[in-house]
Design a protein around this motif. Structure first.
Motif, short mmCIF file in Angstrom:
data_model
loop_
_atom_site.label_atom_id
_atom_site.label_comp_id
_atom_site.label_asym_id
_atom_site.label_seq_id
_atom_site.Cartn_x
_atom_site.Cartn_y
_atom_site.Cartn_z
N LYS A 94 -29.06 -61.84 48.31
CA LYS A 94 -28.30 -61.12 47.28
C LYS A 94 -26.89 -61.68 47.14
O LYS A 94 -26.34 -61.75 46.03
CB LYS A 94 -28.25 -59.64 47.63
N CYS A 95 -26.30 -62.10 48.24
CA CYS A 95 -24.91 -62.56 48.26
C CYS A 95 -24.83 -63.92 48.97
O CYS A 95 -24.60 -63.98 50.20
CB CYS A 95 -24.01 -61.56 48.98
N PRO A 96 -25.06 -65.03 48.26
CA PRO A 96 -25.09 -66.36 48.88
C PRO A 96 -23.78 -66.75 49.57
O PRO A 96 -23.79 -67.66 50.41
CB PRO A 96 -25.40 -67.28 47.70
N GLU A 97 -22.69 -66.10 49.19
CA GLU A 97 -21.40 -66.44 49.80
C GLU A 97 -21.26 -65.88 51.21
O GLU A 97 -20.28 -66.16 51.92
CB GLU A 97 -20.26 -65.90 48.93
N LEU A 98 -22.26 -65.11 51.65
CA LEU A 98 -22.22 -64.46 52.96
C LEU A 98 -23.19 -65.17 53.90
O LEU A 98 -24.36 -65.40 53.58
CB LEU A 98 -22.62 -62.99 52.81
N SER B 197 -22.32 -57.01 46.25
CA SER B 197 -21.33 -58.09 46.32
C SER B 197 -20.71 -58.08 47.70
O SER B 197 -20.71 -57.06 48.40
CB SER B 197 -20.24 -57.91 45.25
N ALA B 198 -20.18 -59.25 48.10
CA ALA B 198 -19.60 -59.37 49.44
C ALA B 198 -18.51 -60.42 49.44
O ALA B 198 -18.51 -61.34 48.61
CB ALA B 198 -20.68 -59.72 50.46
N ASP B 199 -17.59 -60.28 50.38
CA ASP B 199 -16.57 -61.31 50.56
C ASP B 199 -17.20 -62.54 51.20
O ASP B 199 -18.14 -62.42 52.00
CB ASP B 199 -15.46 -60.80 51.50
N PRO B 200 -16.72 -63.73 50.88
CA PRO B 200 -17.22 -64.93 51.55
C PRO B 200 -16.84 -64.87 53.04
O PRO B 200 -15.66 -64.79 53.38
CB PRO B 200 -16.48 -66.08 50.84
N ARG B 201 -17.81 -64.87 53.91
CA ARG B 201 -17.52 -64.79 55.34
C ARG B 201 -18.73 -65.19 56.16
O ARG B 201 -19.86 -65.19 55.67
CB ARG B 201 -17.05 -63.38 55.73
N HIS B 202 -18.46 -65.53 57.42
CA HIS B 202 -19.50 -65.90 58.38
C HIS B 202 -19.39 -64.93 59.56
O HIS B 202 -18.36 -64.86 60.23
CB HIS B 202 -19.31 -67.34 58.86
#
Length: 436
Positions: A341-345, A313-318
């Motif tokens: 694995k983490c589309p929000e990243l 899991s990951a925080d949403p970020r660019h």
């Protein structure tokens, strides 16, 4: 030659004895210490007596009975209490000779000190040591010693190192072997010099020193654009890199059967040049020479993949990853795995070409701040740009060209953050927004 106390750990034996920063250890158990190794060696005695020159000019004798720590809680201002021994060679492939003028003075110093081999992992040619130095290394069990062998042909070694004593220095490998001292070897491979039959001879000769010669790495010669007045050298091509890998693979299979270890390892650069896949984890037998670029890419990928499995899991970020040409393909692969694995990243990978030293230099550790600034200014780097810590001078935030991380951050308009070169740390850094 002064053993100057830089720091004293609180509640340590030295602190309790009143030793403070700025004091000088003049003598330990009747010996004037030449370096931190001497100090630690004699501090292992049951009774340790120090002669200390205090900051006020007075002298004290301090005795310790059965000290618990070999350093007594003392940190010195330098591991060597005199100057490091300067290299007396003029190697045809020396990277320092290929530096441009005007860089910081310390970059031009060529060390060839056996003590630094033990303390920092430096590779030494043995041309600058004496019998007494080898005696000390064996007596103090300063292992492993890392040796720049290059070739075991005495005449060829003299030619490549441009030192008439370079062939004779090989006898010290035998002395270290006889002293049961562990070693690692390095071969900087130069087309037309120590490759082909010469490489076969070197591998065969060095394998006879196993198990005390634990491993030998083969790395391609690095050629910068600053070679005016130096011998003309060829770079490895896809075809010649493939030939080297076939030769090394053949030796690995033979030595694994004969002595139980692959023993000889090609650096990652050869596999990238040849377009061959990086070998599996077990082919590196514990990564004895990972600091020399042997298996670094395999280790990074395997660690990153495991890290993704344990923390998916990951925080949403660019964010952005900045690397050189050599590791660009792997970094793109890891970024794709992470975003899958983490589309929000969102992870952008930027390949920086080394114009400072020349485009033949492809490793990230030799990139400069000015090349990064020139090629990435104006690009959307996201909230932070991550760089490998290997780009920086050890323990500092300074690139090879003396630009600092903060200066680069200001130029890019984006925070720049160094990251240690292992997969677990990389994923842990990418997935967390520390500023949130």
């Amino acid at each position: 030659m002064k053993a100057i106390v830089h720091a004293v750990f609180p509640d340590s034996e030295a602190a309790e004895a009143g030793i403070v920063p700025g004091d000088i250890i003049e003598n330990i158990n009747g010996h004037v210490p030449e370096d931190e190794l001497d100090f630690r060696f004699y501090a292992c005695d049951d009774i340790v007596t120090l002669t200390v020159l205090k900051k006020d000019g007075s002298r004290e004798q301090i005795e310790f009975e059965e000290p618990e720590n070999p350093d007594l809680g003392i940190q010195f201002s330098s591991a060597l209490f005199g100057n490091a021994k300067r290299c007396t060679n003029n190697c045809i492939f020396c990277f320092i000779d290929q530096l441009p003028p005007g860089m910081r003075e310390t970059l031009y110093f060529k060390d060839d000190d056996a003590r630094l081999s033990f303390l920092t992992g430096n590779y030494i040619t043995l041309t600058n040591v004496k019998d007494t130095d080898i005696d000390k290394v064996i007596r103090m069990r300063l292992a492993p010693i890392n040796i720049s062998v290059h070739t075991t042909d005495p005449a060829l070694r003299c030619k490549m190192l441009h030192n008439r004593h370079a062939g004779k220095a090989l006898r010290y490998i035998q002395r270290l072997y006889d002293g049961a001292l562990y070693m690692n070897g390095q071969i900087v491979l130069v087309p037309g010099y120590n490759d082909g039959a010469a490489l076969d001879k070197t591998i065969g000769d060095l394998s006879r020193y196993a198990p005390y010669m634990q491993s030998v790495s083969v790395v391609p010669v690095g050629i910068t654009r600053y070679r005016d007045g130096l011998p003309s050298l060829d770079s490895f091509t896809k075809e010649t890199a493939e030939a080297v890998l076939r030769q090394i693979t053949k030796w690995q299979e033979r030595l694994l059967a004969e002595i139980g270890t692959r023993f000889i390892y090609a650096s990652d650069e050869f596999y990238l040049l040849a377009g061959w896949p990086i070998p599996s984890d077990d082919a590196y037998e514990g990564y004895a020479q990972i600091e020399n670029g042997v298996g670094l890419l395999r280790s990074m990928e395997d660690e990153f993949t495991k890290a993704l499995e344990t923390a998916p899991s990951a925080d949403p970020r660019h964010v952005s990853l900045v690397t050189g040409k050599a590791a660009y393909g792997l970094m793109r692969k890891l970024a794709h795995l992470a975003m899958e694995k983490c589309p929000e990243l969102r992870i952008d990978v930027h390949c920086v070409i080394n114009t400072f030293f020349g485009e033949k230099i492809t490793v990230a550790g030799l990139l400069t701040g000015q090349d990064i600034a020139a090629q990435l200014t104006g690009k959307d780097l996201g909230e932070v740009a991550y760089i490998p810590s290997a780009m920086l001078r050890h323990g500092t935030d300074v690139f090879l060209d003396d630009m600092t991380v903060s200066q680069l951050s200001q130029t890019l308009g984006t925070p720049v953050c160094p990251v240690e070169c292992d997969g677990f740390t990389l994923w842990d850094t990418l997935r967390k927004d520390e500023l949130a």
